[in-house]
Design a protein around this motif. Structure first.
Motif, PDB file in Angstrom:
ATOM      1  N   LYS A 119       0.820  -1.223   0.000  1.00 29.89           N
ATOM      2  CA  LYS A 119       0.000   0.000   0.000  1.00 29.89           C
ATOM      3  C   LYS A 119       0.845   1.261   0.000  1.00 29.89           C
ATOM      4  CE  LYS A 119      -4.004  -2.066   2.155  1.00 29.89           C
ATOM      5  NZ  LYS A 119      -4.904  -2.083   3.297  1.00 29.89           N
ATOM      6  N   HIS A 120       1.974   1.223   0.672  1.00 31.55           N
ATOM      7  CA  HIS A 120       2.842   2.402   0.724  1.00 31.55           C
ATOM      8  C   HIS A 120       3.354   2.754  -0.672  1.00 31.55           C
ATOM      9  CE1 HIS A 120       5.772   5.321   2.073  1.00 31.55           C
ATOM     10  NE2 HIS A 120       6.692   4.667   1.385  1.00 31.55           N
ATOM     11  N   LYS A 121       3.723   1.738  -1.458  1.00 32.78           N
ATOM     12  CA  LYS A 121       4.227   1.991  -2.818  1.00 32.78           C
ATOM     13  C   LYS A 121       3.137   2.582  -3.705  1.00 32.78           C
ATOM     14  CE  LYS A 121       8.242   0.961  -4.291  1.00 32.78           C
ATOM     15  NZ  LYS A 121       9.217   1.985  -4.640  1.00 32.78           N
ATOM     16  N   TYR A 122       1.896   2.086  -3.577  1.00 28.62           N
ATOM     17  CA  TYR A 122       0.799   2.664  -4.350  1.00 28.62           C
ATOM     18  C   TYR A 122       0.617   4.136  -3.992  1.00 28.62           C
ATOM     19  CZ  TYR A 122      -0.859  -1.794  -6.199  1.00 28.62           C
ATOM     20  OH  TYR A 122      -0.970  -2.981  -6.877  1.00 28.62           O
ATOM     21  N   HIS A 123       0.636   4.415  -2.715  1.00 27.89           N
ATOM     22  CA  HIS A 123       0.484   5.792  -2.245  1.00 27.89           C
ATOM     23  C   HIS A 123       1.601   6.664  -2.806  1.00 27.89           C
ATOM     24  CE1 HIS A 123       0.830   9.148   0.634  1.00 27.89           C
ATOM     25  NE2 HIS A 123      -0.477   9.052   0.674  1.00 27.89           N
ATOM     26  N   GLU A 124       2.812   6.147  -2.762  1.00 23.71           N
ATOM     27  CA  GLU A 124       3.974   6.875  -3.276  1.00 23.71           C
ATOM     28  C   GLU A 124       3.841   7.145  -4.778  1.00 23.71           C
ATOM     29  OE1 GLU A 124       8.689   5.855  -3.829  1.00 23.71           O
ATOM     30  OE2 GLU A 124       7.627   4.962  -2.131  1.00 23.71           O
ATOM     31  N   GLY A 125       3.427   6.133  -5.525  1.00 26.85           N
ATOM     32  CA  GLY A 125       3.291   6.275  -6.980  1.00 26.85           C
ATOM     33  C   GLY A 125       2.196   7.240  -7.374  1.00 26.85           C
TER      34      GLY A 125
END
Length: 99
Positions: A4-10
């Motif tokens: 989820k953190h990577k999606y948020h970052e992207g």
């Protein structure tokens, strides 16, 4: 699979690019696409560079290229313009090609 953190970052990096590009376009109008007149210290272009750096951290050149294409997928003038401008503003970020 991304967490989820990577999606948020992207998605955050993509929104930063979209906001920065809209800001530069509003401030500079058609000259926003002219790298010969680009003032790389102008706030809009600084924001574009920072967004490129965020995208590079997220997924490198592929993420940067995909985000730029997504901004201009229905507008050929914008597609060409953003490609030219980002060639200058993003030069030297990660694997982004130097002009």
């Amino acid at each position: 699979m991304l967490d989820k953190h990577k999606y948020h970052e992207g998605f955050g990096a993509m929104l930063a690019l979209s906001s920065a590009f809209d800001h530069a376009e509003k401030l500079h109008g058609p000259t926003a696409f002219d790298p010969h007149n680009a003032d790389l210290s102008a706030p809009g272009l600084v924001m574009l560079r920072q967004a490129g750096e965020r995208l590079d951290r997220f997924g490198g050149r592929d993420a940067m290229f995909s985000a730029a294409c997504a901004l201009s997928q229905t507008d050929p003038r914008r597609f060409y313009g953003i490609g030219v401008l980002l060639g200058v503003v993003w030069a030297g970020i990660g694997d982004w090609p130097l002009i």
